[in-house]
Design an enzyme around this catalytic site. Structure first.
Site, PDB file in Angstrom:
ATOM      1  N   SER A 144       0.726  -0.874  -0.013  1.00  0.00           N
ATOM      2  CA  SER A 144       0.245   0.071  -0.087  1.00  0.00           C
ATOM      3  C   SER A 144       1.035   1.139   0.061  1.00  0.00           C
ATOM      4  O   SER A 144       1.622   1.546   1.279  1.00  0.00           O
ATOM      5  CB  SER A 144      -0.753  -0.037   1.436  1.00  0.00           C
ATOM      6  OG  SER A 144      -1.563   1.314   1.389  1.00  0.00           O
ATOM      7  N   GLU A 145       1.717   1.712  -1.368  1.00  0.00           N
ATOM      8  CA  GLU A 145       1.677   2.935  -1.134  1.00  0.00           C
ATOM      9  C   GLU A 145       1.346   4.201  -0.683  1.00  0.00           C
ATOM     10  O   GLU A 145       2.181   4.835   0.050  1.00  0.00           O
ATOM     11  CB  GLU A 145       2.052   3.223  -2.816  1.00  0.00           C
ATOM     12  CG  GLU A 145       3.210   2.259  -3.415  1.00  0.00           C
ATOM     13  CD  GLU A 145       2.661   1.076  -3.595  1.00  0.00           C
ATOM     14  OE1 GLU A 145       3.278  -0.556  -4.560  1.00  0.00           O
ATOM     15  OE2 GLU A 145       1.295   0.877  -3.772  1.00  0.00           O
ATOM     16  N   GLN A 180       9.070   0.341  -4.355  1.00  0.00           N
ATOM     17  CA  GLN A 180       9.677  -0.824  -5.153  1.00  0.00           C
ATOM     18  C   GLN A 180       9.944   0.135  -6.727  1.00  0.00           C
ATOM     19  O   GLN A 180      11.574  -0.859  -6.648  1.00  0.00           O
ATOM     20  CB  GLN A 180       9.475  -2.067  -5.189  1.00  0.00           C
ATOM     21  CG  GLN A 180      10.093  -3.227  -5.329  1.00  0.00           C
ATOM     22  CD  GLN A 180       9.110  -4.883  -4.609  1.00  0.00           C
ATOM     23  OE1 GLN A 180       7.897  -4.889  -4.886  1.00  0.00           O
ATOM     24  NE2 GLN A 180       9.054  -5.090  -3.043  1.00  0.00           N
ATOM     25  N   PHE A 181       9.042   0.255  -7.165  1.00  0.00           N
ATOM     26  CA  PHE A 181       9.910   1.023  -8.438  1.00  0.00           C
ATOM     27  C   PHE A 181       8.826   1.832  -8.287  1.00  0.00           C
ATOM     28  O   PHE A 181       7.438   2.650  -7.523  1.00  0.00           O
ATOM     29  CB  PHE A 181       9.140   0.396  -9.352  1.00  0.00           C
ATOM     30  CG  PHE A 181       9.816  -0.690  -9.688  1.00  0.00           C
ATOM     31  CD1 PHE A 181      10.908  -1.298 -10.722  1.00  0.00           C
ATOM     32  CD2 PHE A 181       9.516  -1.873  -9.253  1.00  0.00           C
ATOM     33  CE1 PHE A 181      11.504  -2.576 -11.252  1.00  0.00           C
ATOM     34  CE2 PHE A 181      10.329  -3.364  -9.078  1.00  0.00           C
ATOM     35  CZ  PHE A 181      11.212  -3.891 -10.097  1.00  0.00           C
ATOM     36  N   ALA A 182       9.695   3.221  -9.229  1.00  0.00           N
ATOM     37  CA  ALA A 182       9.079   4.243  -9.212  1.00  0.00           C
ATOM     38  C   ALA A 182       7.883   4.925  -9.697  1.00  0.00           C
ATOM     39  O   ALA A 182       6.581   5.351  -9.139  1.00  0.00           O
ATOM     40  CB  ALA A 182      10.153   5.437  -9.965  1.00  0.00           C
ATOM     41  N   ASP A 183       7.039   3.156 -10.968  1.00  0.00           N
ATOM     42  CA  ASP A 183       6.168   3.345 -11.629  1.00  0.00           C
ATOM     43  C   ASP A 183       5.637   3.518 -10.328  1.00  0.00           C
ATOM     44  O   ASP A 183       3.633   3.078 -10.748  1.00  0.00           O
ATOM     45  CB  ASP A 183       6.503   2.130 -12.463  1.00  0.00           C
ATOM     46  CG  ASP A 183       6.490   2.275 -13.455  1.00  0.00           C
ATOM     47  OD1 ASP A 183       8.187   1.823 -13.103  1.00  0.00           O
ATOM     48  OD2 ASP A 183       7.571   2.361 -14.370  1.00  0.00           O
ATOM     49  N   TYR A 184       5.229   2.802  -8.710  1.00  0.00           N
ATOM     50  CA  TYR A 184       4.016   2.603  -7.940  1.00  0.00           C
ATOM     51  C   TYR A 184       3.976   3.775  -6.873  1.00  0.00           C
ATOM     52  O   TYR A 184       2.856   3.756  -6.194  1.00  0.00           O
ATOM     53  CB  TYR A 184       4.244   1.476  -7.114  1.00  0.00           C
ATOM     54  CG  TYR A 184       4.711   0.033  -7.988  1.00  0.00           C
ATOM     55  CD1 TYR A 184       4.396  -0.519  -9.026  1.00  0.00           C
ATOM     56  CD2 TYR A 184       6.065  -0.661  -7.253  1.00  0.00           C
ATOM     57  CE1 TYR A 184       5.046  -1.550  -9.628  1.00  0.00           C
ATOM     58  CE2 TYR A 184       5.993  -2.426  -7.660  1.00  0.00           C
ATOM     59  CZ  TYR A 184       5.500  -2.202  -9.289  1.00  0.00           C
ATOM     60  OH  TYR A 184       5.772  -3.733 -10.072  1.00  0.00           O
ATOM     61  N   ILE A 185       4.910   4.688  -7.614  1.00  0.00           N
ATOM     62  CA  ILE A 185       4.447   6.309  -6.461  1.00  0.00           C
ATOM     63  C   ILE A 185       3.052   6.799  -6.697  1.00  0.00           C
ATOM     64  O   ILE A 185       2.603   7.530  -5.576  1.00  0.00           O
ATOM     65  CB  ILE A 185       5.437   7.177  -6.539  1.00  0.00           C
ATOM     66  CG1 ILE A 185       5.860   7.287  -5.489  1.00  0.00           C
ATOM     67  CG2 ILE A 185       5.450   7.768  -8.076  1.00  0.00           C
ATOM     68  CD1 ILE A 185       7.005   8.276  -5.645  1.00  0.00           C
ATOM     69  N   PRO A 244       0.005   6.070  -6.272  1.00  0.00           N
ATOM     70  CA  PRO A 244      -1.247   6.214  -5.260  1.00  0.00           C
ATOM     71  C   PRO A 244      -0.444   6.919  -4.069  1.00  0.00           C
ATOM     72  O   PRO A 244      -2.041   6.960  -3.525  1.00  0.00           O
ATOM     73  CB  PRO A 244      -1.707   4.811  -4.652  1.00  0.00           C
ATOM     74  CG  PRO A 244      -0.838   3.262  -6.210  1.00  0.00           C
ATOM     75  CD  PRO A 244      -0.012   4.570  -6.855  1.00  0.00           C
ATOM     76  N   HIS A 258       7.642  -0.840 -14.715  1.00  0.00           N
ATOM     77  CA  HIS A 258       8.327  -1.055 -13.893  1.00  0.00           C
ATOM     78  C   HIS A 258      10.001  -0.307 -14.526  1.00  0.00           C
ATOM     79  O   HIS A 258      10.671  -0.660 -14.475  1.00  0.00           O
ATOM     80  CB  HIS A 258       9.129  -2.579 -13.921  1.00  0.00           C
ATOM     81  CG  HIS A 258       8.140  -3.364 -13.570  1.00  0.00           C
ATOM     82  ND1 HIS A 258       6.773  -3.594 -13.199  1.00  0.00           N
ATOM     83  CD2 HIS A 258       8.564  -4.092 -11.969  1.00  0.00           C
ATOM     84  CE1 HIS A 258       6.237  -4.607 -13.194  1.00  0.00           C
ATOM     85  NE2 HIS A 258       6.968  -4.560 -12.082  1.00  0.00           N
TER      86      HIS A 258
END
Length: 334
Positions: A56-57, A79-84, A86, A126
């Site tokens: 849960s970012e 974990q990856f900038a793509d997940y930031i 949220p 990713h």
């Protein structure tokens, strides 16, 4: 040290140096991180200082904001900038505004680390470069190292800063610098001058660019992996280019940029992110505002494409030495 080892060393040093530092995120505890950046830290510093978080970012960054307001110095890994994405509401609406909305009564000394950019065949989710989104936000600092020594010194400075810092790590450089002759990272940082990293505590000041190659014909502004691409391109083009590594985008070392462009009369900006509204557009505007009467040719930009991340054409998408060298020649010839 490799860049991964330098980042691990920075985290180890700050955990030992300041009891208020803590590290958490997905798989950063027992496993040591998907790229091993936190390997061994939980064993050395305990589960109450280095621990895993749910997927849960938004929750991770929200918890960090609360801890920062309480007086801690949390370092979280996305974990990856793509997940930031949220977590953008927490970063923009809470972290960035904490000091201002409370008239300095509260602040938010948090650091958000995240691998960014392509080069590992990670596909569309990713490989993104979202730095331009956050440089637009007043109250956030954005830092991107290009080598192991800077990675350690800048990360320590970010953790010790009293404002929220986004620390984007170019994962193409984790294990070795860019090899301009083969369009890929080499296998090791061994023997590279910037891999000579002090073991203990040291800082690289945020907001201070570094001139990595001196020249008189052209100023090239880059950061992260693109610093190495620019260096390779200068050799390929045989252009007397001055290459500036920004190191931090916000705060920005505008004085170094202006002094260089006024001397060379030409400017080329290189970044991996998409072109439209990328950070290069802001750099171009600043150079135009401050150096207009010194420019001898139009400001050039070499960037990623304006398209969703093209996994099948990853290496064509990246600004490579050939594309950058061509832009260098065009600028000098204009």
């Amino acid at each position: 040290m490799s860049m991964i080892e330098a980042i691990n060393s920075a985290l180890d040093v700050t955990l030992a140096h300041d009891k208020d530092v803590m590290i958490f995120g997905q798989d950063v505890g027992f496993f040591g991180g998907v790229f091993r950046a936190t390997d061994g830290l939980q064993r050395r510093h305990g589960r109450h200082r280095v621990f895993d978080a749910p997927i849960s970012e938004g929750g991770i960054v929200a918890a960090a904001v609360g801890m920062g307001a309480y007086g801690k110095r949390p370092v979280v890994e996305i974990q990856f900038a793509d997940y930031i994405y949220p977590a953008t509401d927490q970063l923009i609406s809470e972290a960035a505004r904490m000091r201002y909305r409370t008239a300095g009564e509260w602040w938010c000394p948090i650091t958000v680390r995240s691998p960014y950019g392509g080069g590992i065949f990670g596909g569309q989710t990713h490989s993104q470069s979202p730095e331009g989104i956050f440089t637009h936000v007043a109250g956030l600092k954005t830092v991107i190292p290009s080598n192991p020594r800077d990675a350690k010194g800048l990360l320590i400075a970010a953790i010790e800063d009293d404002d929220p810092v986004l620390f984007f790590e170019p994962k193409r450089l984790y294990n070795g610098p860019f090899d301009g002759h083969h369009d890929r990272p080499v296998t090791s940082w061994a023997g590279h001058a910037d891999a000579e990293v002090p073991d203990g505590h040291f800082r690289v000041e945020l907001g201070k660019a570094r001139t990595v190659r001196e020249g008189q014909a052209l100023t090239v502004i880059a950061y992260g992996t693109m610093v190495h691409v620019a260096l390779a391109a200068a050799e390929l083009a045989q252009v007397d280019a001055e290459v500036i590594d920004l190191r931090s985008l916000v705060p920005l070392d505008l004085a170094t940029i202006v002094a260089s462009v006024k001397r060379t009369g030409r400017c080329l900006i290189v970044h991996e992110a998409t072109r439209t509204c990328g950070f290069g557009a802001e750099l171009s505007a600043l150079v135009q505002e401050h150096c207009f009467y010194h420019l001898e040719s139009p400001i050039e930009r070499v960037t990623g494409w304006d398209t969703p991340y093209p996994h099948a054409f990853e290496w064509e998408y990246f600004p490579g030495p050939q594309r950058v060298a061509k832009a260098m020649k065009q600028s000098v010839a204009a």
